[in-house]
Scaffold this active site. Structure first.
Site, PDB file in Angstrom:
ATOM      1  N   SER A 104      21.309  27.162 -22.356  1.00  0.00           N
ATOM      2  CA  SER A 104      21.206  26.150 -21.291  1.00  0.00           C
ATOM      3  C   SER A 104      22.592  25.586 -21.021  1.00  0.00           C
ATOM      4  O   SER A 104      23.139  24.860 -21.855  1.00  0.00           O
ATOM      5  CB  SER A 104      20.252  25.024 -21.708  1.00  0.00           C
ATOM      6  OG  SER A 104      18.940  25.511 -21.842  1.00  0.00           O
ATOM      7  N   LYS A 178      16.629  25.130 -14.896  1.00  0.00           N
ATOM      8  CA  LYS A 178      16.511  24.549 -16.234  1.00  0.00           C
ATOM      9  C   LYS A 178      16.908  23.079 -16.229  1.00  0.00           C
ATOM     10  O   LYS A 178      16.266  22.233 -16.875  1.00  0.00           O
ATOM     11  CB  LYS A 178      17.369  25.328 -17.236  1.00  0.00           C
ATOM     12  CG  LYS A 178      17.364  24.750 -18.665  1.00  0.00           C
ATOM     13  CD  LYS A 178      15.946  24.684 -19.246  1.00  0.00           C
ATOM     14  CE  LYS A 178      15.906  23.990 -20.608  1.00  0.00           C
ATOM     15  NZ  LYS A 178      16.460  24.774 -21.700  1.00  0.00           N
ATOM     16  N   LYS A 246      22.893  16.813 -23.550  1.00  0.00           N
ATOM     17  CA  LYS A 246      23.772  17.834 -22.963  1.00  0.00           C
ATOM     18  C   LYS A 246      23.237  18.291 -21.617  1.00  0.00           C
ATOM     19  O   LYS A 246      23.974  18.385 -20.627  1.00  0.00           O
ATOM     20  CB  LYS A 246      23.883  19.031 -23.905  1.00  0.00           C
ATOM     21  CG  LYS A 246      24.682  20.207 -23.353  1.00  0.00           C
ATOM     22  CD  LYS A 246      24.314  21.513 -24.039  1.00  0.00           C
ATOM     23  CE  LYS A 246      22.925  21.971 -23.658  1.00  0.00           C
ATOM     24  NZ  LYS A 246      22.580  23.317 -24.164  1.00  0.00           N
TER      25      LYS A 246
END
Length: 303
Positions: A104, A178, A246
């Protein structure tokens, strides 16, 4: 070790990054009949797959030498770039090979990696996943792919043991999907956690509350799985808060680049930032409940 094992159709697969998510994903591929050469920064995590039939490599370049398909499942964009380019994996791959990056990372990094690989004649698909460790173990991950349609179509049998793949658009679109997924996850975790704080403060039972609303409009996988973690006070990471932060960082950076204002995402981004800054990065992201309890001067039980 330089040779990747051949699968049933003759293709050679290398899997780079066999941590919390990567290890069960690699096991799914091996269980489906694919032979895999594996590498991890911590060799012990790769060697744990030897019992499942994986071949272990000492370096990323060794792992991908002769591979037709290379799957990366690494911590962040820096790690992906380092493994592919600084540590020589891309140079060790033959033209015509394909990299499937299931990490990701921000969309612009995916596009940069795709361009760097294209110069070497290597295909690239960004294919991050959602579903956590449970989904990785069960082979039910939601896989969001960006890249050339024909390339993605040709990888269907490799994706299938790991989950359900959907092409979202061109290079970078998988990572964009995502980020959007992680927005929904984070905001929903925040909503469930705030509701738990409200119920407990008012004298209700969080466990009974969760049972009461299941089946209604508030039903979700977050309520089912993360709500149960909140009720059970079980915050060992399935998905860590540092990884959630993140992804939220990347979502906010992408929103800024697109001149978008996302107030709900911004709010939960701030709360996860504070939670991680207070030393809770390795707690599960459902542990945001602890941060909201502390913020309200409350404690729901053992942490």
């Amino acid at each position: 070790m330089t040779a990747s094992g051949k699968g049933q159709d003759g293709r050679r697969i290398a899997f780079l990054g066999t941590g919390l998510m990567g290890a069960p994903m690699a096991r799914r591929l091996i269980g489906a009949g694919f032979a895999a050469t594996v590498w991890n920064r911590d060799p012990a995590k790769a060697e744990a797959l030897a019992a499942d039939g994986a071949v272990c490599a000492e370096t990323p370049a060794d792992a991908v030498s002769g591979a037709d398909v290379v799957i990366t499942m690494l911590t962040n964009a820096e790690a992906v770039g380092n493994v592919l380019f600084a540590r020589g994996a891309a140079d060790a791959m033959a033209p015509g090979a394909t990299v499937i990056d299931m990490s990701s990372i921000a969309p612009h990094f995916a596009r940069d990696h795709a361009a760097g690989l294209a110069k070497r004649g290597i295909h690239h698909v960004d294919a991050p996943v959602s579903g956590g460790v449970v989904g990785a173990q069960a082979g039910t991950l939601a896989i969001m792919a960006g890249g050339d349609k024909d390339v993605i179509d040709g990888l269907q049998d490799i994706f299938a043991p790991m989950g359900r793949v959907t092409r979202v658009g061109p290079s970078g679109a998988g990572q964009l999907a995502k980020l959007a997924n992680q927005q929904i996850v984070a905001v929903t975790i925040g909503a469930v956690a705030e509701a738990m704080v409200l119920i407990e403060a008012g004298g209700g039972s969080p466990a009974a509350f969760r049972d009461a609303i299941r089946g209604g409009f508030a039903e979700s996988r977050i309520l089912e799985l993360h709500g149960k973690r909140m009720v059970d006070r079980h915050f060992a990471p399935g998905g860590s808060s540092s990884n959630q932060l993140k992804d939220l960082n990347a979502a906010m950076e992408t929103a800024k680049a697109l001149s978008l204002t996302l107030p709900l995402t911004a709010a939960v981004h701030g709360e996860f930032g504070a939670f991680v800054a207070n030393g809770n990065g390795e707690k599960d992201h459902s542990g945001l409940l602890l941060h909201l309890e502390e913020k309200n001067g409350r404690s729901g039980g053992k942490q």
